[in-house]
Design a protein around this motif. Structure first.
Motif, PDB file in Angstrom:
ATOM      1  N   GLU A   2      -5.615  -6.483  -3.281  1.00 17.40           N
ATOM      2  CA  GLU A   2      -6.092  -5.537  -4.289  1.00 17.40           C
ATOM      3  C   GLU A   2      -5.219  -5.576  -5.536  1.00 17.40           C
ATOM      4  O   GLU A   2      -5.716  -5.526  -6.671  1.00 17.40           O
ATOM      5  N   HIS A  39      -1.995   0.078  -3.126  1.00 17.65           N
ATOM      6  CA  HIS A  39      -2.989  -0.981  -2.952  1.00 17.65           C
ATOM      7  C   HIS A  39      -2.394  -2.095  -2.093  1.00 17.65           C
ATOM      8  O   HIS A  39      -1.177  -2.330  -2.134  1.00 17.65           O
ATOM      9  N   ASN A  44       0.831  -1.214   0.000  1.00 19.96           N
ATOM     10  CA  ASN A  44       0.000   0.000   0.000  1.00 19.96           C
ATOM     11  C   ASN A  44       0.861   1.258   0.000  1.00 19.96           C
ATOM     12  O   ASN A  44       0.528   2.264  -0.623  1.00 19.96           O
TER      13      ASN A  44
END
Length: 361
Positions: A61, A57, A52
């Protein structure tokens, strides 16, 4: 653990698993994600934190985003080709037996909707430590994506299917051409869904989410799912196509032109899909256990807020800030606007992170 200042350092750490765009095949992508799923919780937090931090992400994801890119399935369209405006208007999202699923009274949930409608996003909002999310697309050519050992780590339900009554479906692209469509593609989804229903009943200690267009394509009778949770994304055909186009990271003009020429045929297929989905909406729409929620910017913002809190927990865990995690827990407990399910997700994640920090100390 040493804190890294760039993505390359984190990727080189053998105790972490991070998915980047350097992965060029679906086979490599699936194997990488399988390694992530069996990491200890601590290493998952570190992996998600760096993913992330540097990619914007989390690892799950990135798996979904890269999977869509590698499928090379981009669409373009001419909205004048649509014969009826109902295919441009979204319906409310439908949640049947959501409370029963959250409480554990039923431990399997089927999610329906057009490709690109947001089924996977709906599923990810429910994922947790005790939930196994299965996309029906993964059934096809499983041998090219998973060894049997990797299947065991990736999904206990998948492994049990392919190790048992679904063994004949454990094939790769080389075997596919030698098997008639009616003996493979027309049967594998039906057999797996029926297997999943029975398997979930026998494994009440875990929850299962199954999503894919194949549910409504191969099961004409919605009553077959009446004993289970069913969620239906209301996103319209046209809006789903717009999303599919937008999430395609980069396509060349020639490919987009070819897809546009094919779109007329795809419209006819999607109109048939819409009628099948609507059959499920009508069946579950009037049930007392059904809740309808319009897709709004406010609901999307709430989901995004929950994801941000979960990412903040990872960040504070990596930086060993127990006080900040405790503060998130207190704030969540006092929040009267959060749904019970999202509140439980955040509080449980805080508790798990605090426990690991105390154990490490």
């Amino acid at each position: 653990m040493e804190l890294y200042t760039d993505l390359e350092q984190a990727v080189q750490d053998p105790s972490l698993v991070i998915i980047t765009e350097n992965i060029s095949t679906e086979k490599e992508l699936y194997r990488t994600f399988a390694r992530y799923r069996v990491l200890p919780k601590k290493q998952k937090r570190f992996s998600d934190y760096y993913s992330n931090e540097f990619l914007g992400h989390t690892v799950p994801e990135m798996f979904v985003l890269l999977k869509e890119k590698l499928k090379n399935d981009s669409y373009t369209f001419d909205e004048n080709q649509l014969p009826n405006e109902k295919y441009m208007l979204s319906e409310p999202d439908l949640y049947y037996k959501q409370e029963a699923f959250n409480s554990g009274d039923t431990n399997i949930c089927f999610i329906l909707g057009h490709s690109g409608s947001g089924k996977s996003m709906m599923a990810r909002t429910l994922e947790g430590e005790d939930i196994d999310h299965i996309e029906l697309d993964d059934l096809l050519l499983a041998k090219d994506h998973f060894t049997m050992e990797e299947l065991k780590d990736y999904s206990d339900m998948f492994y049990s299917f392919f190790d048992g009554e679904g063994a004949k479906y454990y094939i790769g692209v080389e075997e596919r051409d030698s098997i008639p469509k009616e003996e493979y593609e027309d049967r594998v989804f039906i057999d797996f869904v029926q297997f999943a229903m029975e398997y979930a009943k026998q494994h009440k200690d875990k929850k299962y989410i199954i999503d894919g267009i194949w549910i409504y394509l191969y099961f004409d009778d919605p009553s077959a799912f009446e004993d289970f949770a069913v969620f239906i994304k209301g996103t319209s055909f046209l809006k789903s196509k717009i999303r599919t186009v937008k999430r395609e990271m980069q396509r060349d003009k020639e490919t987009l032109r070819d897809r546009k020429q094919m779109f007329g045929r795809e419209v006819r297929n999607y109109l048939l899909d819409e009628d099948k989905i609507n059959k499920y909406r009508v069946f579950f729409g009037d049930k007392p256990d059904t809740v309808l929620r319009a897709e709004t910017k406010d609901s999307a913002k709430k989901d995004e807020a929950v994801v941000r809190e979960l990412n903040r927990i990872n960040s504070f865990f990596v930086n060993e800030d127990a006080d900040a995690i405790s503060e998130i827990m207190k704030k969540t407990e006092a929040d009267t606007e959060l749904s019970n399910w999202n509140k439980m997700r955040i509080i449980n994640e805080c508790g798990s992170a605090l426990f690991d920090l105390r154990r490490k100390a």
